[in-house]
Design a protein around this motif. Structure first.
Motif, PDB file in Angstrom:
ATOM      1  N   LYS A   1      -8.352   7.914  -8.543  1.00 42.86           N
ATOM      2  CA  LYS A   1      -9.397   7.457  -7.622  1.00 42.86           C
ATOM      3  C   LYS A   1      -9.477   5.932  -7.611  1.00 42.86           C
ATOM      4  O   LYS A   1      -9.557   5.318  -6.538  1.00 42.86           O
ATOM      5  N   ASP A   2      -9.451   5.328  -8.789  1.00 41.53           N
ATOM      6  CA  ASP A   2      -9.526   3.867  -8.865  1.00 41.53           C
ATOM      7  C   ASP A   2      -8.357   3.206  -8.137  1.00 41.53           C
ATOM      8  O   ASP A   2      -8.552   2.254  -7.376  1.00 41.53           O
TER       9      ASP A   2
ATOM     10  N   ARG B   1       0.844  -1.203   0.000  1.00 45.41           N
ATOM     11  CA  ARG B   1       0.000   0.000   0.000  1.00 45.41           C
ATOM     12  C   ARG B   1       0.876   1.247   0.000  1.00 45.41           C
ATOM     13  O   ARG B   1       0.654   2.175  -0.776  1.00 45.41           O
TER      14      ARG B   1
ATOM     15  N   ARG C   1      -6.519   4.433  -5.728  1.00 41.74           N
ATOM     16  CA  ARG C   1      -6.683   4.648  -4.279  1.00 41.74           C
ATOM     17  C   ARG C   1      -7.756   3.724  -3.688  1.00 41.74           C
ATOM     18  O   ARG C   1      -7.598   3.218  -2.579  1.00 41.74           O
ATOM     19  N   GLU C   2      -8.837   3.514  -4.441  1.00 40.90           N
ATOM     20  CA  GLU C   2      -9.889   2.616  -3.955  1.00 40.90           C
ATOM     21  C   GLU C   2      -9.387   1.174  -3.866  1.00 40.90           C
ATOM     22  O   GLU C   2      -9.685   0.477  -2.896  1.00 40.90           O
ATOM     23  N   PHE C   3      -8.632   0.733  -4.859  1.00 43.00           N
ATOM     24  CA  PHE C   3      -8.055  -0.613  -4.796  1.00 43.00           C
ATOM     25  C   PHE C   3      -7.136  -0.741  -3.587  1.00 43.00           C
ATOM     26  O   PHE C   3      -7.146  -1.764  -2.890  1.00 43.00           O
TER      27      PHE C   3
ATOM     28  N   ALA D   1      -7.310   0.955  -0.801  1.00 41.89           N
ATOM     29  CA  ALA D   1      -8.108   1.023   0.429  1.00 41.89           C
ATOM     30  C   ALA D   1      -8.708  -0.323   0.807  1.00 41.89           C
ATOM     31  O   ALA D   1      -8.883  -0.614   1.993  1.00 41.89           O
ATOM     32  N   VAL D   2      -9.004  -1.150  -0.184  1.00 44.78           N
ATOM     33  CA  VAL D   2      -9.612  -2.455   0.105  1.00 44.78           C
ATOM     34  C   VAL D   2      -8.604  -3.594   0.028  1.00 44.78           C
ATOM     35  O   VAL D   2      -8.969  -4.769   0.045  1.00 44.78           O
TER      36      VAL D   2
ATOM     37  N   GLU E   1      -6.537  -4.428  -2.436  1.00 44.88           N
ATOM     38  CA  GLU E   1      -6.326  -5.015  -3.767  1.00 44.88           C
ATOM     39  C   GLU E   1      -5.068  -4.404  -4.388  1.00 44.88           C
ATOM     40  O   GLU E   1      -5.124  -3.654  -5.365  1.00 44.88           O
TER      41      GLU E   1
ATOM     42  N   GLN F   1      -9.989  10.003 -12.439  1.00 50.30           N
ATOM     43  CA  GLN F   1     -10.677   8.726 -12.263  1.00 50.30           C
ATOM     44  C   GLN F   1      -9.683   7.587 -12.044  1.00 50.30           C
ATOM     45  O   GLN F   1      -9.916   6.692 -11.246  1.00 50.30           O
TER      46      GLN F   1
ATOM     47  N   ALA G   1      -4.305  -2.434  -7.961  1.00 49.93           N
ATOM     48  CA  ALA G   1      -3.855  -1.040  -7.919  1.00 49.93           C
ATOM     49  C   ALA G   1      -2.603  -0.864  -8.771  1.00 49.93           C
ATOM     50  O   ALA G   1      -2.508   0.075  -9.574  1.00 49.93           O
TER      51      ALA G   1
ATOM     52  N   THR H   1       1.246   3.705  -3.191  1.00 48.71           N
ATOM     53  CA  THR H   1       0.825   5.088  -2.952  1.00 48.71           C
ATOM     54  C   THR H   1       1.941   6.055  -3.347  1.00 48.71           C
ATOM     55  O   THR H   1       1.692   7.077  -3.988  1.00 48.71           O
TER      56      THR H   1
END
Length: 96
Positions: A34-35, A15, A37-39, A41-42, A44, A31, A48, A19
């Protein structure tokens, strides 16, 4: 899924590494940022990393050989943080 991707998905140190790569990358599509960062966060991490690399390739964005090597590290199963000597003020994006 190969063993390396499986290990990546289970190792949270990716992560931080991904990052940092996102922050330093030439990717500017909100977008995509965002995608990724969302991966992250969960948990994945493989998705990412794949998304980040895919858009660098898709948009034919220029990257240095040092940045390319940093991108290879998570994909090759090794995660590390960027060396402070590699970061230049004003380069990359600021995290939102």
């Amino acid at each position: 899924m190969d063993g390396k991707s499986g290990a990546m998905m289970q190792n949270p140190r990716y992560r931080t590494v991904i990052t940092e790569l996102l922050t330093d990358s030439p990717v500017v599509r909100e977008q995509v940022v965002k995608d990724v960062r969302e991966f992250l966060a969960v948990g994945e991490y493989a998705l990412a990393c794949e998304t980040l690399c895919g858009w660098i390739h898709e948009d034919d964005l220029a990257i240095s050989s040092a940045f390319h090597e940093r991108l290879r590290q998570p994909a090759d199963g090794g995660a590390y943080s960027r060396p402070s000597s590699e970061v230049s003020p004003g380069k990359g994006r600021n995290p939102t």
